[in-house]
Write an enzyme that holds these catalytic residues in place. Structure first.
Site, PDB file in Angstrom:
ATOM      1  N   ARG A 133      47.050  37.865  55.291  1.00 23.70           N
ATOM      2  CA  ARG A 133      46.627  38.189  53.918  1.00 23.70           C
ATOM      3  C   ARG A 133      45.112  38.365  53.847  1.00 23.70           C
ATOM      4  NH1 ARG A 133      45.430  34.617  50.217  1.00 23.70           N
ATOM      5  NH2 ARG A 133      46.857  33.011  50.938  1.00 23.70           N
ATOM      6  N   LYS A 188      49.535  59.027  48.118  1.00 21.29           N
ATOM      7  CA  LYS A 188      49.442  60.460  47.861  1.00 21.29           C
ATOM      8  C   LYS A 188      48.842  61.170  49.087  1.00 21.29           C
ATOM      9  CE  LYS A 188      50.918  58.757  44.044  1.00 21.29           C
ATOM     10  NZ  LYS A 188      50.075  58.415  42.918  1.00 21.29           N
ATOM     11  N   TYR A 237      45.383  57.675  34.958  1.00 22.27           N
ATOM     12  CA  TYR A 237      46.740  57.369  35.439  1.00 22.27           C
ATOM     13  C   TYR A 237      47.349  56.273  34.553  1.00 22.27           C
ATOM     14  CZ  TYR A 237      50.432  56.058  38.707  1.00 22.27           C
ATOM     15  OH  TYR A 237      51.640  55.780  39.277  1.00 22.27           O
ATOM     16  N   ASP A 284      38.609  56.777  40.605  1.00 12.46           N
ATOM     17  CA  ASP A 284      39.918  56.927  41.238  1.00 12.46           C
ATOM     18  C   ASP A 284      39.914  58.314  41.874  1.00 12.46           C
ATOM     19  OD1 ASP A 284      42.561  57.526  41.858  1.00 12.46           O
ATOM     20  OD2 ASP A 284      43.385  56.447  40.142  1.00 12.46           O
TER      21      ASP A 284
HETATM   22  C1  LIG Z   1      49.869  57.273  42.054  1.00 13.18           C
HETATM   23  C2  LIG Z   1      48.539  57.022  41.465  1.00 13.18           C
HETATM   24  C3  LIG Z   1      48.056  55.705  41.274  1.00 13.18           C
HETATM   25  C4  LIG Z   1      48.888  54.479  41.556  1.00 13.18           C
HETATM   26  O1  LIG Z   1      49.158  54.321  42.899  1.00 13.18           O
HETATM   27  P1  LIG Z   1      50.430  53.570  43.512  1.00 13.18           P
HETATM   28  O2  LIG Z   1      50.244  53.731  44.964  1.00 13.18           O
HETATM   29  O3  LIG Z   1      51.658  54.262  42.965  1.00 13.18           O
HETATM   30  O4  LIG Z   1      50.373  52.154  43.042  1.00 13.18           O
HETATM   31  C5  LIG Z   1      46.780  55.567  40.774  1.00 13.18           C
HETATM   32  N1  LIG Z   1      46.016  56.633  40.456  1.00 13.18           N
HETATM   33  C6  LIG Z   1      46.451  57.896  40.605  1.00 13.18           C
HETATM   34  C7  LIG Z   1      45.557  59.021  40.229  1.00 13.18           C
HETATM   35  C8  LIG Z   1      47.725  58.139  41.121  1.00 13.18           C
HETATM   36  O5  LIG Z   1      48.156  59.404  41.257  1.00 13.18           O
END
Ligand SMILES: *Cc1c(COP(=O)(O)O)cnc(C)c1O
Length: 393
Positions: free
Chosen positions: A58, A208, A111, A183
């Site tokens: 962890r 992604k 998001y 982000d």
């Molecule tokens: C998918 C996504 C998230 C969240 O990510 P997870 O891996 O599903 O927890 C955050 N920000 C954006 C822009 C996303 O497309």
């Protein structure tokens, strides 16, 4: 050759590699929860930080550390902090940077769950937030209060493709002693590196583009400096938002082809956006690579390419959206993005269906809006699929 002298593509291949005693070409999966100390003295030094040996997964693990180092190098940051998911990264950032009485300013089309965590959970602990259209810098200026501690930006936004000026955000935030967070999921470090503009913290849903194969969920934080890295690592470790070594292995495997995947998806997206812009059943197309995008110039300034995400509005509204979803054959009807396969979704009937008509309007979720995540298939096939489905709309 020193890593910092390498180009981006070479870093993708070599920055994650950490040769073990057998010289393996890939980083092994260290499937262990704990690590034995060599002696009492070594144990003491590992805990005090004097020795950098591993203690417990962890807190740190060699497979995960290789990935943290790699993404930090790609973003040009001090260090990386891997998390179980993108939301794990976001929750860690809120927890690490905000306390009772603090205020955060953020993009209103952020998001969805990022906003839910802030407004439904952190509000319970007395953290305030204001959500605005950050593509207009004056809105940010107006939203800043004496207790504003964090400016949290998403650019381009999902699914409205609005772009926020990162350099202007940094200038404003520095005047007010505010920590800036971006982000960067939609772009990946191949197309946008916010730290280069002075942003303090970057996060990814590596689910992604970075992993890119739609087979895991994972997150990453990269910080500009050591101090922020320590604060956020402590929050991640203590809250248990850590990644698993298997996840880290898969992302290390996926990220190697980031540049060629994004490059190909982007080439396809440019052609698909042009096709859609000329289609009689399409009202408008929003894509940073089209001259019709209201922030085309800003996109060129801060992004290395327009990416693989397209939004478009169907003239037929809600029903046209649903008909299109039911008739595509190659594009998969699914949320998420950044994988090798083309995905399509209709926010008004899917991701944003729970919002009231008023909330939808405020978030610019129109009835015929379609979000299209372009994959790396043959572009002729992607366009032929859209063409036959649009004919039925
Ligand atoms: C998918 C996504 C998230 C969240 O990510 P997870 O891996 O599903 O927890 C955050 N920000 C954006 C822009 C996303 O497309």
């Amino acid at each position: 050759m020193a890593l910092d002298k390498m180009g981006f593509n070479s870093k993708l291949i070599h920055a994650g590699a950490d040769k073990d005693q057998f010289g393996s070409a890939t980083v092994p999966i260290y499937q262990t929860s704990t690590f034995g100390f060599k002696s009492a003295d070594d144990g003491a030094k590992c805990f005090s930080g004097e020795n950098d040996g591993f203690i417990y997964t962890r807190i740190g693990n060699p497979t995960i550390q290789a990935l943290e180092r790699q993404i930090a190098i790609l973003e040009g940051g001090f260090g990386g902090i891997a998390t179980a998911s993108g939301m794990g990264a976001i929750s860690t950032i809120y927890m690490g940077l905000l306390k009772q009485g603090d205020h955060m300013v953020s993009t209103n089309a952020v998001y969805g769950p990022s906003r839910v965590v802030m407004e439904s959970y952190f509000s319970k602990f007395g953290v305030e937030s204001t959500y605005i259209t950050t593509s207009n810098i004056d809105n940010i200026k107006k939203a800043i209060k004496p207790n504003t501690k964090v400016l949290y930006i998403e650019t381009p936004t999902n699914p409205t493709m609005e772009i926020t000026d990162l350099e202007a955000c940094v200038a404003l935030a520095r005047e007010h002693n505010i920590i800036t967070v971006v982000d960067n999921t939609f772009c990946s470090p191949y197309l946008q590196r916010p730290l280069e503009f002075g942003i303090d913290v970057v996060l990814h849903s590596m689910t992604k583009f970075i992993n890119g194969h739609a087979d895991i969920v994972a997150g990453m934080i990269v910080t500009r400096n050591e101090e922020l890295c320590k604060v956020l690592r402590s929050a991640m470790v203590n809250m248990g938002c850590n990644m698993d070594p298997h996840q880290a292995y898969l992302v290390l495997r996926g990220v190697k082809t980031l540049a060629i995947r994004v490059e190909r998806a982007q080439q396809n997206a440019i052609k698909v956006a042009e096709y859609l812009e000329n289609h009689p059943k399409v009202e408008w197309v929003k894509y940073p690579g089209l001259k019709s995008h209201p922030q085309y110039k800003l996109a060129q300034k801060q992004m290395d390419g327009p990416g693989a995400m397209i939004s478009f509005e169907l003239k037929g509204g809600f029903n046209a959206g649903k008909t299109l979803m039911d008739n595509v054959k190659l594009a998969m009807l699914a949320v998420s993005l950044g994988g090798v396969e083309t995905l399509i979704q209709h926010p008004a009937s899917m991701t944003h269906s729970k919002l009231s008509a008023e909330a939808k309007e405020k978030a610019n979720i129109t009835q015929g809006l379609v979000r299209f995540a372009v994959g790396i298939e043959d572009v002729e096939d992607i366009i032929a699929d859209l063409d036959q489905a649009l004919a039925k709309v």
